[in-house]
Design a protein around this motif. Sequence first.
Motif, PDB file in Angstrom:
ATOM      1  N   LYS A 157      59.253  18.242  40.251  1.00 45.32           N
ATOM      2  CA  LYS A 157      59.646  19.407  39.442  1.00 45.32           C
ATOM      3  C   LYS A 157      60.553  18.978  38.291  1.00 45.32           C
ATOM      4  N   SER A 158      61.544  18.191  38.608  1.00 42.73           N
ATOM      5  CA  SER A 158      62.486  17.713  37.603  1.00 42.73           C
ATOM      6  C   SER A 158      61.784  16.829  36.569  1.00 42.73           C
ATOM      7  N   CYS A 159      60.866  15.991  37.027  1.00 40.65           N
ATOM      8  CA  CYS A 159      60.115  15.113  36.121  1.00 40.65           C
ATOM      9  C   CYS A 159      59.377  15.928  35.072  1.00 40.65           C
ATOM     10  N   PHE A 160      58.642  16.947  35.522  1.00 40.59           N
ATOM     11  CA  PHE A 160      57.860  17.741  34.575  1.00 40.59           C
ATOM     12  C   PHE A 160      58.740  18.615  33.679  1.00 40.59           C
ATOM     13  N   GLU A 161      59.851  19.097  34.205  1.00 37.57           N
ATOM     14  CA  GLU A 161      60.749  19.909  33.388  1.00 37.57           C
ATOM     15  C   GLU A 161      61.408  19.096  32.278  1.00 37.57           C
ATOM     16  N   ASN A 162      61.635  17.817  32.521  1.00 37.02           N
ATOM     17  CA  ASN A 162      62.329  16.963  31.552  1.00 37.02           C
ATOM     18  C   ASN A 162      61.395  16.032  30.788  1.00 37.02           C
ATOM     19  N   PHE A 163      60.110  16.089  31.078  1.00 29.52           N
ATOM     20  CA  PHE A 163      59.120  15.152  30.558  1.00 29.52           C
ATOM     21  C   PHE A 163      59.171  15.023  29.033  1.00 29.52           C
ATOM     22  N   GLU A 164      59.061  16.133  28.330  1.00 28.27           N
ATOM     23  CA  GLU A 164      58.991  16.083  26.870  1.00 28.27           C
ATOM     24  C   GLU A 164      60.281  15.557  26.244  1.00 28.27           C
ATOM     25  N   ASN A 165      61.421  15.940  26.779  1.00 26.62           N
ATOM     26  CA  ASN A 165      62.691  15.437  26.248  1.00 26.62           C
ATOM     27  C   ASN A 165      62.838  13.943  26.495  1.00 26.62           C
ATOM     28  N   ILE A 166      62.455  13.491  27.675  1.00 25.01           N
ATOM     29  CA  ILE A 166      62.588  12.066  28.001  1.00 25.01           C
ATOM     30  C   ILE A 166      61.673  11.225  27.123  1.00 25.01           C
ATOM     31  N   THR A 167      60.418  11.673  26.955  1.00 23.49           N
ATOM     32  CA  THR A 167      59.459  10.854  26.211  1.00 23.49           C
ATOM     33  C   THR A 167      59.749  10.791  24.707  1.00 23.49           C
ATOM     34  N   LYS A 168      60.666  11.599  24.222  1.00 25.41           N
ATOM     35  CA  LYS A 168      61.068  11.488  22.813  1.00 25.41           C
ATOM     36  C   LYS A 168      61.750  10.146  22.549  1.00 25.41           C
ATOM     37  N   LYS A 215      51.310   5.423  27.447  1.00 24.12           N
ATOM     38  CA  LYS A 215      52.244   5.824  26.399  1.00 24.12           C
ATOM     39  C   LYS A 215      52.076   7.310  26.114  1.00 24.12           C
ATOM     40  N   ALA A 216      53.200   7.978  25.958  1.00 23.90           N
ATOM     41  CA  ALA A 216      53.193   9.401  25.613  1.00 23.90           C
ATOM     42  C   ALA A 216      52.810   9.524  24.143  1.00 23.90           C
ATOM     43  N   GLU A 217      51.571   9.876  23.907  1.00 18.58           N
ATOM     44  CA  GLU A 217      51.041  10.021  22.542  1.00 18.58           C
ATOM     45  C   GLU A 217      51.066  11.499  22.150  1.00 18.58           C
ATOM     46  N   ASP A 218      51.223  11.759  20.868  1.00 23.54           N
ATOM     47  CA  ASP A 218      51.158  13.134  20.377  1.00 23.54           C
ATOM     48  C   ASP A 218      49.804  13.728  20.732  1.00 23.54           C
ATOM     49  N   GLY A 219      49.803  14.959  21.125  1.00 24.35           N
ATOM     50  CA  GLY A 219      48.559  15.648  21.451  1.00 24.35           C
ATOM     51  C   GLY A 219      48.172  15.556  22.911  1.00 24.35           C
ATOM     52  N   LEU A 220      48.840  14.698  23.678  1.00 22.95           N
ATOM     53  CA  LEU A 220      48.553  14.595  25.107  1.00 22.95           C
ATOM     54  C   LEU A 220      49.586  15.401  25.890  1.00 22.95           C
ATOM     55  N   THR A 221      49.124  16.101  26.899  1.00 21.34           N
ATOM     56  CA  THR A 221      50.031  16.864  27.757  1.00 21.34           C
ATOM     57  C   THR A 221      50.671  15.918  28.770  1.00 21.34           C
ATOM     58  N   PRO A 222      51.777  16.323  29.365  1.00 24.76           N
ATOM     59  CA  PRO A 222      52.365  15.497  30.429  1.00 24.76           C
ATOM     60  C   PRO A 222      51.361  15.177  31.548  1.00 24.76           C
ATOM     61  N   ASP A 223      50.530  16.153  31.916  1.00 24.63           N
ATOM     62  CA  ASP A 223      49.513  15.895  32.950  1.00 24.63           C
ATOM     63  C   ASP A 223      48.533  14.808  32.523  1.00 24.63           C
TER      64      ASP A 223
END
Length: 174
Positions: A42-53, A141-149
């Motif tokens: 839960k915590s991973c997905f909630e923070n995913f976008e902020n972390i991958t910045k 790698k967290a690429e633009d346009g890809l969702t966390p899933d």
Amino acid sequence: MIHDERKLVEKLNFEIDKRKKLEEKLSYEANHDHLTKLGNRKSCFENFENITKTLPFLLYFDLDNFKIANDKFGHKTGDKVLVDIAQSMCDSFGQNNCFRLGGDEFIAFSKAYPQDIELLRRTLLEPILEFGVGISIGVAKAEDGLTPDEIMHLADENMYKDKAHKIIRHQSRT
């Protein structure tokens, strides 16, 4: 009368502090794995976008032969293996960048692609070598346009490729 009001204010402040501490405890428990103290799914997905910045590489870890070691050495030792792996990950990636998804699967975020996957594998496994547990690692790698899933799915696929290559490397040739 003023004395009574002060007592009432003190009592209310005490109750407010008690409630804040309880809320903090409940929030921590809702977002962390009780055994490893890592953030949970839960915590991973909630923070995913902020972390991958700032940490755009997701590393997906799966313990190899964990069930066998857990059955052979017992659940207390199995728990120790999970705690030791979690600590090794925190030492390598930082506490706030590591998560336990469940069972024997973990995630870590990194600023760069690991230079040497084999060295990382040996470093993470150092504290648990005696139990015959291995670790498979997948990176995406967290690429633009890809969702966390989607990013997690890519890392998971790469982890299974790593697992398959290890099996091929360790099979005896006849």
